[in-house]
Scaffold this motif. Structure first.
Motif, PDB file in Angstrom:
ATOM      1  N   THR A  80     -12.937  -3.665 -16.022  1.00 17.89           N
ATOM      2  CA  THR A  80     -13.952  -3.132 -16.757  1.00 17.89           C
ATOM      3  C   THR A  80     -13.813  -2.373 -17.568  1.00 17.89           C
ATOM      4  O   THR A  80     -14.636  -2.312 -19.245  1.00 17.89           O
ATOM      5  N   HIS A  81     -13.128  -1.238 -17.405  1.00 18.70           N
ATOM      6  CA  HIS A  81     -12.836   0.232 -18.753  1.00 18.70           C
ATOM      7  C   HIS A  81     -11.697   0.000 -19.181  1.00 18.70           C
ATOM      8  O   HIS A  81     -10.785   0.928 -18.138  1.00 18.70           O
ATOM      9  N   ALA A  82     -11.246  -0.318 -19.906  1.00 17.90           N
ATOM     10  CA  ALA A  82     -10.056  -0.822 -20.388  1.00 17.90           C
ATOM     11  C   ALA A  82      -8.798   1.011 -21.018  1.00 17.90           C
ATOM     12  O   ALA A  82      -7.950   0.939 -20.466  1.00 17.90           O
ATOM     13  N   ALA A  83     -10.096   1.296 -21.047  1.00 16.22           N
ATOM     14  CA  ALA A  83      -9.608   3.040 -21.358  1.00 16.22           C
ATOM     15  C   ALA A  83      -9.217   3.988 -20.334  1.00 16.22           C
ATOM     16  O   ALA A  83      -8.659   4.984 -20.889  1.00 16.22           O
ATOM     17  N   THR A  84      -9.495   3.046 -18.923  1.00 12.15           N
ATOM     18  CA  THR A  84      -9.515   4.234 -17.488  1.00 12.15           C
ATOM     19  C   THR A  84      -7.697   4.480 -18.162  1.00 12.15           C
ATOM     20  O   THR A  84      -7.369   3.552 -17.403  1.00 12.15           O
ATOM     21  N   ARG A  85      -6.777   5.598 -17.954  1.00  7.18           N
ATOM     22  CA  ARG A  85      -5.442   5.492 -17.954  1.00  7.18           C
ATOM     23  C   ARG A  85      -4.999   5.914 -16.615  1.00  7.18           C
ATOM     24  O   ARG A  85      -4.282   5.121 -16.562  1.00  7.18           O
ATOM     25  N   SER A  86      -5.695   6.181 -15.834  1.00  7.64           N
ATOM     26  CA  SER A  86      -5.912   6.323 -13.901  1.00  7.64           C
ATOM     27  C   SER A  86      -5.025   5.107 -13.887  1.00  7.64           C
ATOM     28  O   SER A  86      -4.441   4.395 -12.559  1.00  7.64           O
ATOM     29  N   HIS A  87      -5.270   3.390 -14.648  1.00  7.67           N
ATOM     30  CA  HIS A  87      -5.352   2.242 -13.988  1.00  7.67           C
ATOM     31  C   HIS A  87      -4.124   1.329 -14.309  1.00  7.67           C
ATOM     32  O   HIS A  87      -3.953   0.342 -13.989  1.00  7.67           O
ATOM     33  N   TYR A  88      -3.490   2.934 -15.533  1.00 11.02           N
ATOM     34  CA  TYR A  88      -2.878   2.001 -16.084  1.00 11.02           C
ATOM     35  C   TYR A  88      -1.374   2.281 -14.786  1.00 11.02           C
ATOM     36  O   TYR A  88      -0.347   2.982 -14.687  1.00 11.02           O
ATOM     37  N   ASN A 139       5.515  11.378  -3.990  1.00 10.02           N
ATOM     38  CA  ASN A 139       6.157  12.237  -3.626  1.00 10.02           C
ATOM     39  C   ASN A 139       5.833  13.399  -3.213  1.00 10.02           C
ATOM     40  O   ASN A 139       5.301  15.016  -2.858  1.00 10.02           O
ATOM     41  N   GLY A 140       5.681  12.369  -1.351  1.00 12.95           N
ATOM     42  CA  GLY A 140       5.485  13.585  -0.655  1.00 12.95           C
ATOM     43  C   GLY A 140       4.063  13.988   0.210  1.00 12.95           C
ATOM     44  O   GLY A 140       3.766  14.165   0.643  1.00 12.95           O
ATOM     45  N   ALA A 141       3.437  12.828  -0.471  1.00 11.67           N
ATOM     46  CA  ALA A 141       1.156  13.873  -0.659  1.00 11.67           C
ATOM     47  C   ALA A 141       0.807  12.380  -0.342  1.00 11.67           C
ATOM     48  O   ALA A 141       1.434  11.100  -1.295  1.00 11.67           O
ATOM     49  N   ALA A 142      -0.233  11.977   0.018  1.00 13.27           N
ATOM     50  CA  ALA A 142      -0.574  10.777   0.157  1.00 13.27           C
ATOM     51  C   ALA A 142      -1.381  10.697  -1.090  1.00 13.27           C
ATOM     52  O   ALA A 142      -2.242  12.012  -1.097  1.00 13.27           O
ATOM     53  N   PRO A 143      -1.822   9.471  -1.947  1.00  9.42           N
ATOM     54  CA  PRO A 143      -2.845   9.670  -2.764  1.00  9.42           C
ATOM     55  C   PRO A 143      -4.572   9.731  -1.965  1.00  9.42           C
ATOM     56  O   PRO A 143      -4.686   9.545  -1.043  1.00  9.42           O
ATOM     57  N   PRO A 144      -4.960  10.513  -3.122  1.00 16.60           N
ATOM     58  CA  PRO A 144      -6.231  10.661  -3.139  1.00 16.60           C
ATOM     59  C   PRO A 144      -7.191   9.618  -2.724  1.00 16.60           C
ATOM     60  O   PRO A 144      -7.994   9.575  -1.726  1.00 16.60           O
ATOM     61  N   VAL A 145      -6.559   8.267  -2.680  1.00 18.86           N
ATOM     62  CA  VAL A 145      -7.299   7.598  -3.327  1.00 18.86           C
ATOM     63  C   VAL A 145      -6.608   6.204  -2.754  1.00 18.86           C
ATOM     64  O   VAL A 145      -5.598   5.697  -4.041  1.00 18.86           O
ATOM     65  N   PRO A 146      -6.161   6.331  -1.387  1.00 20.42           N
ATOM     66  CA  PRO A 146      -5.095   4.729  -1.140  1.00 20.42           C
ATOM     67  C   PRO A 146      -5.745   3.258  -2.028  1.00 20.42           C
ATOM     68  O   PRO A 146      -6.623   2.826  -1.566  1.00 20.42           O
ATOM     69  N   SER A 171      -4.924  -4.933  -8.501  1.00 12.96           N
ATOM     70  CA  SER A 171      -5.402  -3.674  -7.520  1.00 12.96           C
ATOM     71  C   SER A 171      -6.421  -3.101  -7.262  1.00 12.96           C
ATOM     72  O   SER A 171      -7.641  -3.054  -7.584  1.00 12.96           O
ATOM     73  N   THR A 172      -6.892  -2.407  -6.646  1.00 15.12           N
ATOM     74  CA  THR A 172      -8.212  -1.790  -5.252  1.00 15.12           C
ATOM     75  C   THR A 172      -8.296  -0.273  -5.848  1.00 15.12           C
ATOM     76  O   THR A 172      -9.537   0.182  -5.668  1.00 15.12           O
ATOM     77  N   GLY A 173      -7.696   0.250  -6.922  1.00 12.99           N
ATOM     78  CA  GLY A 173      -7.750   1.247  -6.940  1.00 12.99           C
ATOM     79  C   GLY A 173      -6.401   1.702  -8.038  1.00 12.99           C
ATOM     80  O   GLY A 173      -5.698   0.625  -8.718  1.00 12.99           O
ATOM     81  N   PRO A 174      -6.507   2.555  -8.655  1.00 10.07           N
ATOM     82  CA  PRO A 174      -5.436   3.209  -9.638  1.00 10.07           C
ATOM     83  C   PRO A 174      -4.149   3.803  -9.440  1.00 10.07           C
ATOM     84  O   PRO A 174      -4.254   3.976  -7.816  1.00 10.07           O
ATOM     85  N   ARG A 175      -3.002   4.222  -9.710  1.00  6.97           N
ATOM     86  CA  ARG A 175      -1.170   4.997  -9.708  1.00  6.97           C
ATOM     87  C   ARG A 175      -2.026   5.660  -8.376  1.00  6.97           C
ATOM     88  O   ARG A 175      -3.130   6.847  -8.668  1.00  6.97           O
ATOM     89  N   PRO A 176      -0.961   6.886  -7.802  1.00  2.27           N
ATOM     90  CA  PRO A 176      -1.341   7.842  -6.847  1.00  2.27           C
ATOM     91  C   PRO A 176      -1.204   8.674  -7.622  1.00  2.27           C
ATOM     92  O   PRO A 176      -0.556   9.048  -8.306  1.00  2.27           O
ATOM     93  N   GLU A 199       1.280  -1.224   0.304  1.00  2.00           N
ATOM     94  CA  GLU A 199       0.377   0.334   0.140  1.00  2.00           C
ATOM     95  C   GLU A 199       0.771   1.081  -0.497  1.00  2.00           C
ATOM     96  O   GLU A 199       1.571   1.686   1.432  1.00  2.00           O
ATOM     97  N   VAL A 200       0.601   1.827  -0.855  1.00  2.00           N
ATOM     98  CA  VAL A 200       1.175   3.085  -1.306  1.00  2.00           C
ATOM     99  C   VAL A 200       0.692   4.578  -0.236  1.00  2.00           C
ATOM    100  O   VAL A 200      -0.135   4.807  -0.116  1.00  2.00           O
TER     101      VAL A 200
END
Length: 207
Positions: free
Chosen positions: A148-156, A27-34, A179-184, A22-23
């Protein structure tokens, strides 16, 4: 959940390795979606060892791959909190040096593995993949994208899997990742909303 042992024996599994991270800061900040990210790996005896390049791999793949798919997704579901929480997935395999690269592909590039991983994790997308032949302990970077949404770039994103003592020359390591969410701090847009970009358009824009 059925007992692991009979299925593991049927598939020739020597061990299962589960790793999770778990990140907390990027870059010094907590991810908005852990998000939690995990890999589950099965170390198995290569059932095709010593066969030639003309050998039919389908029967053993159909016999073994469903057991591996069940056991690995069971680990991911338990560790990440169920299919409802999992948003991205991927798959991979590493064959030992005495095997053929196609032996890795024969286990993960088949409906007996891929379709079942997709079903158990409640996805609809094609599953990203990686495969390789390597010495024991070689890490493998597994690509993931939205289930389910392969075009969702946040989850690459990627997950790195490693078995310290595998694959031995006669083994294969099969991996499922999720993974349970996107990149930080994902913030590069989405393929479904990108403006059109071609070399001709760019040439016109700079003229």
């Amino acid at each position: 959940m059925p007992s692991t042992f009979p299925a593991a024996l049927e598939a020739g599994i020597r061990k299962i390795i589960y790793a999770q991270e778990e990140v907390l800061l990027e870059n010094g900040a907590a991810p908005p979606v852990p998000a939690l990210e995990a890999t589950a790996a099965a170390v198995i005896a290569n059932p095709w060892l010593g066969t030639g390049p003309e050998a039919d791999l389908s029967d053993e793949a159909a016999r073994i791959a469903p057991h591996i798919a069940q056991l690995l997704t069971d680990r991911l579901l338990a560790g990440l909190g169920g299919a409802d929480r999992i948003e991205a997935f991927g798959k991979a395999a590493i064959v030992g040096t005495a095997g053929e690269i196609e032996h890795a592909g024969a286990l993960i590039h088949t409906p007996y593995f891929g379709n079942l991983v997709r079903e158990f994790l409640e996805g609809t997308s094609i599953i990203c993949f990686a495969d390789d032949r390597a010495l024991a302990g070689q890490p493998l970077v597994v690509p993931l994208w939205h289930k389910t949404h392969a075009a969702t770039r946040s989850h690459y994103q990627t997950a790195t899997a490693r078995a310290p003592d595998a694959p031995m020359p006669h083994e294969i390591v099969v991996i499922a990742a999720a993974s349970t969410g996107p990149r930080p701090h994902a913030r590069i847009g989405d393929r479904s909303t990108d403006r059109p970009v071609t070399s001709t358009i760019l040439a016109g824009a700079s003229a």
